[in-house]
Design a protein around this motif. Structure first.
Motif, PDB file in Angstrom:
ATOM      1  N   THR A 111       0.843  -1.200   0.000  1.00 45.39           N
ATOM      2  CA  THR A 111       0.000   0.000   0.000  1.00 45.39           C
ATOM      3  C   THR A 111       0.880   1.253   0.000  1.00 45.39           C
ATOM      4  OG1 THR A 111      -1.728  -1.191   1.105  1.00 45.39           O
ATOM      5  CG2 THR A 111      -1.805   1.187   1.334  1.00 45.39           C
ATOM      6  N   GLU A 112       2.002   1.123   0.680  1.00 44.60           N
ATOM      7  CA  GLU A 112       2.946   2.232   0.717  1.00 44.60           C
ATOM      8  C   GLU A 112       3.448   2.568  -0.695  1.00 44.60           C
ATOM      9  OE1 GLU A 112       4.946   2.073   4.103  1.00 44.60           O
ATOM     10  OE2 GLU A 112       5.863   4.025   3.789  1.00 44.60           O
ATOM     11  N   ASP A 113       3.720   1.543  -1.507  1.00 42.92           N
ATOM     12  CA  ASP A 113       4.141   1.781  -2.898  1.00 42.92           C
ATOM     13  C   ASP A 113       3.053   2.558  -3.637  1.00 42.92           C
ATOM     14  OD1 ASP A 113       6.438   0.247  -2.555  1.00 42.92           O
ATOM     15  OD2 ASP A 113       5.458  -1.601  -3.208  1.00 42.92           O
ATOM     16  N   PHE A 114       1.811   2.116  -3.430  1.00 43.60           N
ATOM     17  CA  PHE A 114       0.700   2.784  -4.131  1.00 43.60           C
ATOM     18  C   PHE A 114       0.655   4.261  -3.732  1.00 43.60           C
ATOM     19  CE2 PHE A 114      -3.663   4.200  -4.628  1.00 43.60           C
ATOM     20  CZ  PHE A 114      -4.012   3.695  -5.876  1.00 43.60           C
ATOM     21  N   ILE A 115       0.801   4.497  -2.439  1.00 43.22           N
ATOM     22  CA  ILE A 115       0.746   5.882  -1.952  1.00 43.22           C
ATOM     23  C   ILE A 115       1.902   6.688  -2.556  1.00 43.22           C
ATOM     24  CG2 ILE A 115       0.963   7.342   0.130  1.00 43.22           C
ATOM     25  CD1 ILE A 115      -0.364   4.982   1.675  1.00 43.22           C
ATOM     26  N   ASN A 116       3.108   6.114  -2.523  1.00 41.56           N
ATOM     27  CA  ASN A 116       4.277   6.836  -3.055  1.00 41.56           C
ATOM     28  C   ASN A 116       4.134   7.086  -4.550  1.00 41.56           C
ATOM     29  OD1 ASN A 116       5.423   6.828  -0.557  1.00 41.56           O
ATOM     30  ND2 ASN A 116       6.682   5.018  -0.924  1.00 41.56           N
ATOM     31  N   ASP A 117       3.687   6.069  -5.278  1.00 41.47           N
ATOM     32  CA  ASP A 117       3.562   6.216  -6.739  1.00 41.47           C
ATOM     33  C   ASP A 117       2.545   7.296  -7.090  1.00 41.47           C
ATOM     34  OD1 ASP A 117       5.360   4.213  -6.970  1.00 41.47           O
ATOM     35  OD2 ASP A 117       3.970   2.699  -7.742  1.00 41.47           O
ATOM     36  N   PHE A 118       1.438   7.275  -6.376  1.00 39.29           N
ATOM     37  CA  PHE A 118       0.392   8.253  -6.686  1.00 39.29           C
ATOM     38  C   PHE A 118       0.873   9.667  -6.333  1.00 39.29           C
ATOM     39  CE2 PHE A 118      -3.800  10.297  -5.496  1.00 39.29           C
ATOM     40  CZ  PHE A 118      -4.163  10.541  -6.817  1.00 39.29           C
ATOM     41  N   THR A 119       1.514   9.783  -5.173  1.00 39.48           N
ATOM     42  CA  THR A 119       2.012  11.097  -4.756  1.00 39.48           C
ATOM     43  C   THR A 119       3.032  11.616  -5.763  1.00 39.48           C
ATOM     44  OG1 THR A 119       1.779  10.224  -2.527  1.00 39.48           O
ATOM     45  CG2 THR A 119       2.882  12.327  -2.705  1.00 39.48           C
ATOM     46  N   GLU A 120       3.912  10.713  -6.209  1.00 42.53           N
ATOM     47  CA  GLU A 120       4.935  11.104  -7.174  1.00 42.53           C
ATOM     48  C   GLU A 120       4.297  11.519  -8.510  1.00 42.53           C
ATOM     49  OE1 GLU A 120       7.928  11.729  -6.827  1.00 42.53           O
ATOM     50  OE2 GLU A 120       8.760  11.717  -8.855  1.00 42.53           O
ATOM     51  N   ALA A 121       3.270  10.764  -8.932  1.00 40.48           N
ATOM     52  CA  ALA A 121       2.583  11.092 -10.189  1.00 40.48           C
ATOM     53  C   ALA A 121       1.972  12.480 -10.093  1.00 40.48           C
ATOM     54  CB  ALA A 121       1.507  10.043 -10.476  1.00 40.48           C
ATOM     55  N   LEU A 122       1.327  12.742  -8.963  1.00 36.24           N
ATOM     56  CA  LEU A 122       0.709  14.064  -8.778  1.00 36.24           C
ATOM     57  C   LEU A 122       1.770  15.160  -8.809  1.00 36.24           C
ATOM     58  CD1 LEU A 122      -1.938  13.559  -5.943  1.00 36.24           C
ATOM     59  CD2 LEU A 122      -2.352  13.848  -8.385  1.00 36.24           C
ATOM     60  N   ARG A 123       2.880  14.868  -8.155  1.00 34.64           N
ATOM     61  CA  ARG A 123       3.955  15.867  -8.099  1.00 34.64           C
ATOM     62  C   ARG A 123       4.493  16.156  -9.497  1.00 34.64           C
ATOM     63  NH1 ARG A 123       9.181  16.650  -8.011  1.00 34.64           N
ATOM     64  NH2 ARG A 123       9.709  14.508  -8.591  1.00 34.64           N
ATOM     65  N   ARG A 124       4.589  15.110 -10.338  1.00 35.84           N
ATOM     66  CA  ARG A 124       5.168  15.295 -11.664  1.00 35.84           C
ATOM     67  C   ARG A 124       4.218  16.004 -12.629  1.00 35.84           C
ATOM     68  NH1 ARG A 124       9.326  10.750 -13.476  1.00 35.84           N
ATOM     69  NH2 ARG A 124      10.288  10.309 -11.483  1.00 35.84           N
ATOM     70  N   GLY A 125       2.935  15.806 -12.437  1.00 38.36           N
ATOM     71  CA  GLY A 125       2.011  16.529 -13.317  1.00 38.36           C
ATOM     72  C   GLY A 125       0.917  15.652 -13.899  1.00 38.36           C
ATOM     73  N   GLN A 126       0.115  16.278 -14.757  1.00 39.50           N
ATOM     74  CA  GLN A 126      -1.100  15.626 -15.242  1.00 39.50           C
ATOM     75  C   GLN A 126      -0.806  14.395 -16.104  1.00 39.50           C
ATOM     76  OE1 GLN A 126      -3.579  18.324 -17.342  1.00 39.50           O
ATOM     77  NE2 GLN A 126      -5.255  16.864 -17.477  1.00 39.50           N
ATOM     78  N   LYS A 127       0.192  14.521 -16.986  1.00 37.90           N
ATOM     79  CA  LYS A 127       0.465  13.404 -17.895  1.00 37.90           C
ATOM     80  C   LYS A 127       0.952  12.184 -17.114  1.00 37.90           C
ATOM     81  CE  LYS A 127       1.562  14.116 -22.135  1.00 37.90           C
ATOM     82  NZ  LYS A 127       2.401  14.264 -23.306  1.00 37.90           N
ATOM     83  N   GLU A 128       1.758  12.440 -16.096  1.00 36.17           N
ATOM     84  CA  GLU A 128       2.256  11.335 -15.284  1.00 36.17           C
ATOM     85  C   GLU A 128       1.123  10.724 -14.463  1.00 36.17           C
ATOM     86  OE1 GLU A 128       3.840  14.065 -15.841  1.00 36.17           O
ATOM     87  OE2 GLU A 128       5.897  13.550 -16.418  1.00 36.17           O
ATOM     88  N   THR A 129       0.200  11.584 -14.027  1.00 43.03           N
ATOM     89  CA  THR A 129      -0.937  11.062 -13.264  1.00 43.03           C
ATOM     90  C   THR A 129      -1.783  10.153 -14.169  1.00 43.03           C
ATOM     91  OG1 THR A 129      -0.915  13.093 -12.001  1.00 43.03           O
ATOM     92  CG2 THR A 129      -2.878  11.752 -11.779  1.00 43.03           C
ATOM     93  N   GLU A 130      -1.950  10.550 -15.417  1.00 42.61           N
ATOM     94  CA  GLU A 130      -2.671   9.699 -16.374  1.00 42.61           C
ATOM     95  C   GLU A 130      -1.904   8.391 -16.573  1.00 42.61           C
ATOM     96  OE1 GLU A 130      -5.627  10.103 -17.523  1.00 42.61           O
ATOM     97  OE2 GLU A 130      -5.720  11.962 -16.379  1.00 42.61           O
TER      98      GLU A 130
END
Ligand code: ATP
Length: 470
Positions: free
Chosen positions: A204-223
């Protein structure tokens, strides 16, 4: 063990030996922790990744590496801090090159939207956690017993027919009892049946980190993050209790969950408790998590612990004597991870010190690892002590005779089994000649009341207790 926490601790140690600044920023800070794997031979592998080939080369070539010795020393020192006499092995994976050269600092301050304002091509989600299944975590290496039979059976059913009936499968129970093992066994089996299946195992920690990182990087990364997660055939998520209280993450998890199950793809979750008992978990997730099948794993009893140790000894061709196995199984009743820890020490002595392992060696190891040296109090020991105290036989205690001279000692023995062992009511019932768990419950209540009102009986129970603790 949490990879991020472990890596942060190692980095703290590394600061002592690698000067902060240029070297640290380039060779240490460019590494990302992926996963910690506890190996059979009492070592731990810390999987790290880097996007820089030169960094990977540095850590992967012992002959030419300048920093590897420092890394090794820092890791050993950190494991000591964790109180584990364990060696740690770094494993660095090089993941697809980034456009930046090694010593360039990426321009993270620029707003990602601005950077990509005119670029509409999809972005690869190569920043998310790589899924690594432990090949040892298979159904064949898992000892099935009363405490995990249901979870084992339903996990096999899910592995054979993912995405059909039991979706999600939730495996819950205390630490070190085999939840991750079973979950990964599903992943390994699905891949064996269909090597092209997209199987993703994460904490779950990976999921949290990945999502947080995606948000930090921007919209395309979040997609890209969403595409990566939502396109899995089998998503395995460990320790969902860590979603507690994280609203935004829960919302993303909810959407991921829905997207996967809508496609009839499979989700498997583990948790240390039932979803409804996780404080701060939104009701819609509680409902979703409970809509498939929830299977509990409880602590292994003595015969199961013996079977697990025997199994491991056979798997590793070690031929550990039965009395040594009995000694370890009786002393280590916390969980299977602890049991394996002691086993690995014994295995190490056999392999590396080439000395025969005796009960005394096992006792020394148990003492060093802070497990009680004396025999744990087990039901057979309680039955034996109570039978001697009242001058009846163990067969009488396990039998069906209903005269008072037998019934009271039997009830006292059950009462003490409940008080002094970790065994469940059904386990105690089975150990007393296959009695129902309600009989055990009734007996313990009876003795509980009698102790309040009958001084002689209270005194007898106390004397037996003292005898058992000697
Ligand atoms: N029934 C079993 N048979 C064989 N090995 C087992 C069994 N149960 C647990 N193990 C082993 O014990 C160790 C710990 O198990 P695992 O990591 O699956 O525990 P867990 O329940 O996921 O714990 P945590 O909640 O701490 O993550 C693993 O090495 C696993 O292979």
């Amino acid at each position: 063990m949490d990879p991020v926490q472990l890596w942060n601790a190692i980095k703290e140690e590394l600061r002592e030996s690698i000067s902060t600044g240029f070297s640290f920023a380039n060779y240490v800070d460019t590494l990302t922790p992926l996963q910690v794997l506890e190996n059979k031979n009492n070592t731990v592998t810390l999987h790290l990744s880097t996007n820089h080939e030169q960094v990977a080369d540095e850590w992967l070539n012992p002959s030419s590496s300048y920093y590897l010795a420092f890394m090794q020393a820092a890791m050993t020192a950190t494991m000591k801090l964790y109180g584990q006499p364990t060696f740690i092995v770094p494993s660095v994976t090089y993941i697809s090159p980034q456009p930046t050269s090694l010593f360039e600092v990426p321009a993270t301050d620029a707003a990602p939207e601005q950077q990509n304002a005119t670029d509409t091509s999809p972005v690869a989600a190569d920043f998310v956690t790589q899924s690594i299944l432990n090949p040892e975590f298979r159904f064949e290496t898992f000892v099935s017993s009363d405490e995990n039979r249901e979870a084992y059976a339903v996990a096999q059913a899910v592995a054979d027919n993912p995405g059909t009936q039991w979706n999600p499968l939730l495996i819950y129970g205390g630490v070190g009892l085999g939840k991750t093992h079973l979950m990964q066994a599903i992943g390994n089996k699905v891949l064996e049946n269909n090597p092209n299946a997209k199987v993703k195992f994460i904490t779950t920690e990976d999921f949290i980190n990945d999502f947080t990182e995606a948000l930090r990087r921007g919209q395309k990364e979040t997609e890209a993050f969403k595409r990566e997660y939502r396109s899995t055939d089998l998503l395995l998520v460990d320790d969902v209790q860590f979603l507690a209280g994280k609203e935004k993450i829960q919302e993303e998890f909810f959407n991921t969950f829905n997207a996967i199950t809508r496609e009839n793809h499979q989700i498997v979750l583990t948790s240390d408790k039932l979803p409804k008992e996780i404080p701060g978990l939104e009701m819609r997730l509680v409902t979703r998590f409970g809509q498939g099948y929830s299977a509990n794993i409880t602590k292994p009893d003595l015969p199961t612990r013996v079977a697990i140790l025997r199994n491991k000894s056979d798997q590793e061709n070690l031929n550990i004597p039965n009395d040594v196995i009995d000694e370890i199984a009786a002393a280590v009743d916390t969980n299977v991870r602890d049991l394996e820890g002691v086993f690995n020490q014994v295995a190490g002595k056999l392999r590396f010190a080439s000395q025969p392992v005796t009960v005394d060696t096992a006792r020394d190891i148990l003492e060093t690892m802070n497990f009680k040296r004396q025999r744990a109090i087990t039901i057979p020991i309680i039955q034996d002590t109570v039978a001697k105290f009242f001058d009846v036989t163990v067969q009488d205690l396990n039998g069906k005779k209903r005269n008072k001279e037998i019934v009271v000692p039997r009830q006292i023995a059950m009462y003490l089994a409940r008080e002094l062992t970790q065994d469940s009511l059904p386990q105690i019932g089975r150990a007393f000649g296959g009695k129902d768990h309600t009989t055990v419950m009734h007996s313990t209540e009876k003795i509980d009341n009698a102790i309040e009102n009958d001084a002689l009986l209270a005194d007898q129970v106390q004397k037996i207790r003292e005898e058992l603790s000697n």
